[in-house]
Design an enzyme around this catalytic site. Structure first.
Site, PDB file in Angstrom:
ATOM      1  N   LYS A 168      26.680  27.123   8.130  1.00  0.00           N
ATOM      2  CA  LYS A 168      26.319  27.817   6.887  1.00  0.00           C
ATOM      3  C   LYS A 168      25.625  26.875   5.904  1.00  0.00           C
ATOM      4  O   LYS A 168      25.980  25.701   5.808  1.00  0.00           O
ATOM      5  CB  LYS A 168      27.582  28.397   6.232  1.00  0.00           C
ATOM      6  N   GLU A 210      32.181  25.828  10.050  1.00  0.00           N
ATOM      7  CA  GLU A 210      33.565  26.281  10.100  1.00  0.00           C
ATOM      8  C   GLU A 210      33.788  27.157  11.319  1.00  0.00           C
ATOM      9  O   GLU A 210      32.840  27.527  12.019  1.00  0.00           O
ATOM     10  CB  GLU A 210      33.979  26.981   8.789  1.00  0.00           C
ATOM     11  N   LYS A 211      35.030  27.486  11.553  1.00  0.00           N
ATOM     12  CA  LYS A 211      35.412  28.344  12.670  1.00  0.00           C
ATOM     13  C   LYS A 211      34.803  29.724  12.430  1.00  0.00           C
ATOM     14  O   LYS A 211      34.831  30.227  11.308  1.00  0.00           O
ATOM     15  CB  LYS A 211      36.944  28.433  12.712  1.00  0.00           C
ATOM     16  N   HIS A 245      25.922  43.014   6.179  1.00  0.00           N
ATOM     17  CA  HIS A 245      26.645  42.242   5.161  1.00  0.00           C
ATOM     18  C   HIS A 245      26.624  42.910   3.793  1.00  0.00           C
ATOM     19  O   HIS A 245      26.983  42.288   2.789  1.00  0.00           O
ATOM     20  CB  HIS A 245      26.106  40.808   5.046  1.00  0.00           C
ATOM     21  N   ARG A 301      31.199  36.677 -11.236  1.00  0.00           N
ATOM     22  CA  ARG A 301      30.606  37.762 -12.032  1.00  0.00           C
ATOM     23  C   ARG A 301      31.398  39.049 -11.826  1.00  0.00           C
ATOM     24  O   ARG A 301      32.281  39.103 -10.971  1.00  0.00           O
ATOM     25  CB  ARG A 301      29.170  37.990 -11.560  1.00  0.00           C
TER      26      ARG A 301
END
Ligand code: ADP
Length: 459
Positions: A168, A210-211, A245, A301
């Site tokens: 990421k 990450e996993k 997403h 936010r």
């Protein structure tokens, strides 16, 4: 009036730096608090109804968001011309832009949101993860440091975490800048591609690993913090129903999670807010798999789905956010927060229900449901022209009932009563989704909706 330790001035006029349903929602909160509102609009939004009910309304530029809603100088000038003392950024646009928050405060105005430094710290996913680990918030397995350049070190790390892993971008957002790696042979290429994408899209090549969790649900915790060291969490939401997403349906509370399991996570979020000196509203997003929570990011936010929490908690989150920005201490402690019943929100989008292509144009007539436990947040009306330039969200249909099953039934009926003519909307798709058995049983994860759509399309 409570004593405030805040040096920022109190304000009586709020400039709403946004459009659409959220501009209407913020205006309502301001008016109920006795505050004046300034609406700014692009040329495409000249007809917006909230402009007519504002104390002042100003055109800030052409249709393109880059030249209007994202134009910091135009917004600051509009605030100066109208004597606005505060700017509410809503969601999207400049709401998580640290430079804008900073410019607003430097202009002597109040930014209705957290400090620029909080936005910046949480905007970098590596520094956010580090802050969360320090506060005891559970995170996805993987280090809170940037990925090394050395290919051998990257390979070692992936083996330690265990495949599949996800690469990421530290500065990523909007579902972009991430790549799943199922096996070692695909690792180096995935790292190189994501690094290049990160450099181009987010201006920083910084990556982390990450996993990759295979069947998680998306669960989030709403927090509210003042400038006097008080912070509370207002329960949790499930936003697993996503397409590309993007959340489509949200609910509160997340079904099937016992209070004993979620309580320590909520407490850790509040602790994290205290440690970073967070102010205002915010959301901690988690993946939830096999009974465990894993932090993925914090949104600094107001969120689109805040109404489901308002319906269950009885707290007006936008009013609370504005009061905190005035320097007021929170009016409630954690023990006062009681979430009751169950709420759903459907995002009604101007888009084709099968292809999801945006559908702009004039709404010829419409009907929304009314009655107990029903709320509609919208800015549209008959004769309103949906412009093609912005997000396709035109309304949010929210229901509340004592139980999840009753709330589902209420939403089914509310969707039958909802009609928007003249343009295409996703209402038929939402109606079909609320007839789905697995959704009714709460047996879904973040991939469920995409799979459901694929099956529906199959001949
Ligand atoms: P963005 O800021 O772009 O929204 P997030 O970190 O919130 O990025 O992740 C967006 C989505 O990507 C999540 O809702 C989830 O569907 C998926 N995702 C992110 N990290 C993981 C992970 N470690 N395992 C599985 N899915 C993930």
């Amino acid at each position: 009036m409570p004593e405030t330790f805040d040096s920022r001035p109190r304000f009586d006029t709020v400039l709403i730096a946004n459009r659409g349903e959220i501009a209407t929602r913020i205006q309502k909160a301001c008016r109920e608090l006795g505050l004046k509102t300034v609406v700014v609009y692009s040329e495409a939004d000249r007809q917006a109804p909230y402009g007519k009910t504002a104390d002042s309304a100003l055109c800030i530029g052409p249709s393109s968001a880059a030249k209007s809603y994202l134009n910091k100088d135009a917004l600051l000038l509009a605030a100066r011309l109208t004597d606005a003392g505060a700017i509410h950024p809503g969601y999207g646009f400049l709401s998580e832009n640290a430079a804008f928050a900073d410019a607003v405060e430097k202009a002597g105005l109040t930014f209705i949101g957290p400090s620029a430094s909080s936005i910046e710290a949480m905007g970098d996913k590596i520094s956010a993860k580090r802050a969360m680990i320090a506060a005891g918030v559970p995170c996805v397995p993987g280090p809170d440091t940037a990925l090394a350049d050395d290919p051998a070190a990257v390979e070692r790390l992936a083996r330690e975490i265990g495949y599949p892993v996800i690469i990421k971008a530290a500065g990523g957002g909007g579902g972009r800048g991430m790549r799943v790696v199922p096996e070692a042979g695909l690792l180096q290429e995935a790292v190189a591609l994501t690094r290049e994408e990160a450099r181009q899209a987010f201006g920083s090549p910084s990556l982390y690993m990450e996993k990759f969790l295979q069947h998680p649900r998306h669960i989030e915790i709403q927090v509210l913090c003042d400038t006097h060291g008080n912070a509370v969490w207002l329960g949790h939401r499930d936003c697993s129903m996503q397409r590309r997403h993007q959340k489509v349906v949200e609910e509160a509370p997340a079904p099937g999670i016992s209070p004993d399991v979620i309580r320590p996570v909520g407490r850790a979020c509040v602790e994290a807010c205290r440690q970073i000196g967070y102010r205002g509203v915010g959301t901690f997003e988690f993946l939830y798999e096999d009974g465990a929570f894993y932090f993925i990011e914090m949104n600094t936010r107001l969120q689109v789905e805040h109404p489901v929490t308002e319906m269950t908690s009885g707290i007006d989150i936008v009013q609370a956010q504005i009061k905190v920005a005035q320097g007021d201490p929170l009016e409630l402690a954690q023990a006062d927060v009681r979430c009751e019943g169950h709420a759903f929100e459907c995002r009604i989008n101007a888009e084709d229900p099968d292809t999801f292509l945006p559908s702009a144009g004039i709404i010829t007539s419409l009907a929304f449901p009314e009655g107990t436990g029903i709320r509609v947040d919208t800015h549209i009306h008959a004769g309103y022209k949906v412009p093609p330039y912005y997000d396709s969200l035109i309304a949010k249909l929210i229901v509340h009932a004592p139980t999840r099953a009753e709330a589902m039934a209420r939403m089914r009926e509310a969707l039958v009563e909802t009609r928007v003519d003249g343009i295409s909307t996703n209402i038929p798709f939402l109606r079909a989704l609320f007839e789905d058995g697995a959704f009714a049983r709460g047996e879904t994860d973040i991939h469920y909706l995409e799979q459901w759509l694929k099956q529906r399309r199959a001949p």
